[in-house]
Design a protein around this motif. Sequence first.
Motif, PDB file in Angstrom:
ATOM      1  N   ALA A 122     -10.250 -11.444 -15.828  1.00 37.35           N
ATOM      2  CA  ALA A 122      -9.553 -12.668 -16.274  1.00 37.35           C
ATOM      3  C   ALA A 122      -8.248 -12.191 -17.147  1.00 37.35           C
ATOM      4  N   VAL A 123      -8.263 -11.165 -17.705  1.00 34.51           N
ATOM      5  CA  VAL A 123      -7.101 -10.589 -18.300  1.00 34.51           C
ATOM      6  C   VAL A 123      -6.009  -9.683 -17.729  1.00 34.51           C
ATOM      7  N   PRO A 124      -5.016 -10.361 -17.518  1.00 38.08           N
ATOM      8  CA  PRO A 124      -3.802  -9.643 -16.653  1.00 38.08           C
ATOM      9  C   PRO A 124      -3.755  -8.300 -16.745  1.00 38.08           C
ATOM     10  N   ALA A 125      -3.760  -7.928 -18.218  1.00 42.89           N
ATOM     11  CA  ALA A 125      -3.579  -6.526 -18.507  1.00 42.89           C
ATOM     12  C   ALA A 125      -4.502  -5.752 -18.103  1.00 42.89           C
ATOM     13  N   GLN A 126      -5.897  -6.134 -17.990  1.00 41.35           N
ATOM     14  CA  GLN A 126      -6.939  -5.144 -17.463  1.00 41.35           C
ATOM     15  C   GLN A 126      -7.033  -5.238 -15.968  1.00 41.35           C
ATOM     16  N   ARG A 127      -6.393  -6.495 -15.278  1.00 39.25           N
ATOM     17  CA  ARG A 127      -6.382  -6.152 -13.808  1.00 39.25           C
ATOM     18  C   ARG A 127      -5.440  -4.882 -13.612  1.00 39.25           C
ATOM     19  N   ARG A 128      -4.526  -4.811 -14.061  1.00 38.36           N
ATOM     20  CA  ARG A 128      -3.594  -3.609 -14.025  1.00 38.36           C
ATOM     21  C   ARG A 128      -4.274  -2.316 -14.285  1.00 38.36           C
ATOM     22  N   ALA A 129      -4.831  -2.321 -15.339  1.00 44.54           N
ATOM     23  CA  ALA A 129      -5.562  -1.175 -15.768  1.00 44.54           C
ATOM     24  C   ALA A 129      -6.626  -0.768 -14.603  1.00 44.54           C
ATOM     25  N   ASP A 130      -7.398  -2.003 -14.142  1.00 42.46           N
ATOM     26  CA  ASP A 130      -8.361  -1.493 -13.374  1.00 42.46           C
ATOM     27  C   ASP A 130      -7.905  -1.269 -11.882  1.00 42.46           C
ATOM     28  N   ALA A 131      -6.630  -1.246 -11.678  1.00 44.92           N
ATOM     29  CA  ALA A 131      -6.175  -0.772 -10.170  1.00 44.92           C
ATOM     30  C   ALA A 131      -6.008   0.806 -10.592  1.00 44.92           C
ATOM     31  N   GLY A 132      -5.997   1.429 -11.551  1.00 40.81           N
ATOM     32  CA  GLY A 132      -6.447   3.035 -11.640  1.00 40.81           C
ATOM     33  C   GLY A 132      -5.123   3.416 -12.225  1.00 40.81           C
ATOM     34  N   PRO A 133      -5.215   4.782 -12.787  1.00 47.73           N
ATOM     35  CA  PRO A 133      -3.620   5.339 -13.133  1.00 47.73           C
ATOM     36  C   PRO A 133      -3.027   5.796 -11.785  1.00 47.73           C
ATOM     37  N   PRO A 134      -1.977   6.240 -12.136  1.00 48.63           N
ATOM     38  CA  PRO A 134      -1.303   6.901 -11.153  1.00 48.63           C
ATOM     39  C   PRO A 134      -1.493   8.459 -11.069  1.00 48.63           C
ATOM     40  N   THR A 135      -1.399   9.216  -9.960  1.00 47.84           N
ATOM     41  CA  THR A 135      -1.634  10.479  -9.708  1.00 47.84           C
ATOM     42  C   THR A 135      -0.564  11.053 -10.275  1.00 47.84           C
ATOM     43  N   PRO A 136      -0.874  12.401 -10.690  1.00 45.18           N
ATOM     44  CA  PRO A 136       0.169  13.361 -11.398  1.00 45.18           C
ATOM     45  C   PRO A 136       1.471  13.372 -10.514  1.00 45.18           C
ATOM     46  N   ALA A 137       1.448  13.209  -9.100  1.00 51.83           N
ATOM     47  CA  ALA A 137       2.638  13.563  -8.185  1.00 51.83           C
ATOM     48  C   ALA A 137       3.221  11.904  -8.230  1.00 51.83           C
ATOM     49  N   GLU A 138       2.454  10.891  -8.362  1.00 52.70           N
ATOM     50  CA  GLU A 138       3.052   9.752  -8.718  1.00 52.70           C
ATOM     51  C   GLU A 138       3.569   9.275  -9.743  1.00 52.70           C
ATOM     52  N   LEU A 139       3.173   9.800 -11.009  1.00 44.03           N
ATOM     53  CA  LEU A 139       3.765   9.885 -12.428  1.00 44.03           C
ATOM     54  C   LEU A 139       5.111  10.489 -12.433  1.00 44.03           C
ATOM     55  N   LEU A 140       4.922  11.530 -11.853  1.00 38.28           N
ATOM     56  CA  LEU A 140       6.311  12.504 -11.844  1.00 38.28           C
ATOM     57  C   LEU A 140       7.300  11.742 -10.932  1.00 38.28           C
ATOM     58  N   GLY A 141       6.956  11.339  -9.854  1.00 43.10           N
ATOM     59  CA  GLY A 141       7.741  10.667  -9.021  1.00 43.10           C
ATOM     60  C   GLY A 141       8.578   9.405  -9.478  1.00 43.10           C
ATOM     61  N   GLN A 142       7.713   8.601 -10.479  1.00 44.60           N
ATOM     62  CA  GLN A 142       8.341   7.774 -11.116  1.00 44.60           C
ATOM     63  C   GLN A 142       9.328   8.133 -12.117  1.00 44.60           C
ATOM     64  N   VAL A 143       9.036   9.186 -12.845  1.00 45.58           N
ATOM     65  CA  VAL A 143       9.854   9.577 -13.698  1.00 45.58           C
ATOM     66  C   VAL A 143      11.269  10.163 -13.163  1.00 45.58           C
ATOM     67  N   ARG A 144      11.039  11.050 -11.952  1.00 44.74           N
ATOM     68  CA  ARG A 144      12.048  11.366 -11.386  1.00 44.74           C
ATOM     69  C   ARG A 144      13.084  10.307 -10.990  1.00 44.74           C
ATOM     70  N   ASP A 145      12.573   9.295 -10.172  1.00 47.88           N
ATOM     71  CA  ASP A 145      13.241   8.078  -9.680  1.00 47.88           C
ATOM     72  C   ASP A 145      14.011   7.387 -10.983  1.00 47.88           C
ATOM     73  N   ARG A 146      13.572   7.169 -11.933  1.00 51.87           N
ATOM     74  CA  ARG A 146      14.126   6.593 -13.125  1.00 51.87           C
ATOM     75  C   ARG A 146      15.191   7.566 -13.593  1.00 51.87           C
ATOM     76  N   ALA A 147      14.854   8.689 -13.754  1.00 51.92           N
ATOM     77  CA  ALA A 147      16.157   9.518 -14.124  1.00 51.92           C
ATOM     78  C   ALA A 147      17.352   9.469 -13.226  1.00 51.92           C
ATOM     79  N   VAL A 148      16.996   9.455 -12.000  1.00 46.88           N
ATOM     80  CA  VAL A 148      17.981   9.458 -10.813  1.00 46.88           C
ATOM     81  C   VAL A 148      18.839   8.121 -11.126  1.00 46.88           C
ATOM     82  N   ALA A 149      18.148   6.863 -11.205  1.00 46.65           N
ATOM     83  CA  ALA A 149      18.878   5.544 -11.424  1.00 46.65           C
ATOM     84  C   ALA A 149      19.570   5.634 -12.557  1.00 46.65           C
ATOM     85  N   ALA A 150      19.181   6.230 -13.634  1.00 45.68           N
ATOM     86  CA  ALA A 150      19.786   6.362 -14.928  1.00 45.68           C
ATOM     87  C   ALA A 150      20.901   7.295 -14.866  1.00 45.68           C
TER      88      ALA A 150
END
Length: 204
Positions: A122-150
């Motif tokens: 019932a807690v929105p923040a917990q639903r997001r957490a329960d989806a599981g963390p990003p993998t290392p490749a996914e997290l690195l990809g998120q940072v790379r894509d944010r860097a490119v956009a910036a």
Amino acid sequence: MPTAREALLDAAHAALSARPWPTVRMVDVAAAAGVSRQTLYNEFGSKDGLARALVRRAADSYLAGVERALGSAGGPGERLAATAAWTVRATRANALVRGLLTGCWGERLPHPVAAPCRPASAVPAQRRADAGPPTPAELLGQVRDRAVAALDEGRPPHDPAALATTCELALRLALSYALVPGGGAGDGVQLVRDVVERLPDAAA
């Protein structure tokens, strides 16, 4: 004043810093946060839910630092170097960030897995957490894509693919310094700057 959820996460993180996660007790976390065990279970559902929330918060905190570094003063090369420096600091300072970026989870840490199929929290923040963390490749990809956009300001040679490669190389170089210190005071940041300056798009 922190919310009960934040106080519980702070208490759990402090407990994790002092002892292995398997020995951390929910009753102790609730007591340290100054709330009831029922409040803890209402927020997180279980100890596994608390672990997922801790790991999710570590990922969010790291990404917030990335955004600050990318928004700092200076040219693209300097901001990318600042992002690399933050990656080194965060990886060394927080075992959860280190696990997120490397996939190396020791016995002392929570085991970061998505929640099994069950009714959503019932807690929105917990639903997001329960989806599981990003993998290392996914997290690195998120940072790379944010860097490119910036950093991609549309100026010649304006090659987003080359910039993405530059950003990923800088991040992977930073991770190597985070895991195997170079012995100098700069934590590899100057080396990242040198690499960036030699690659055509990022230092424009």
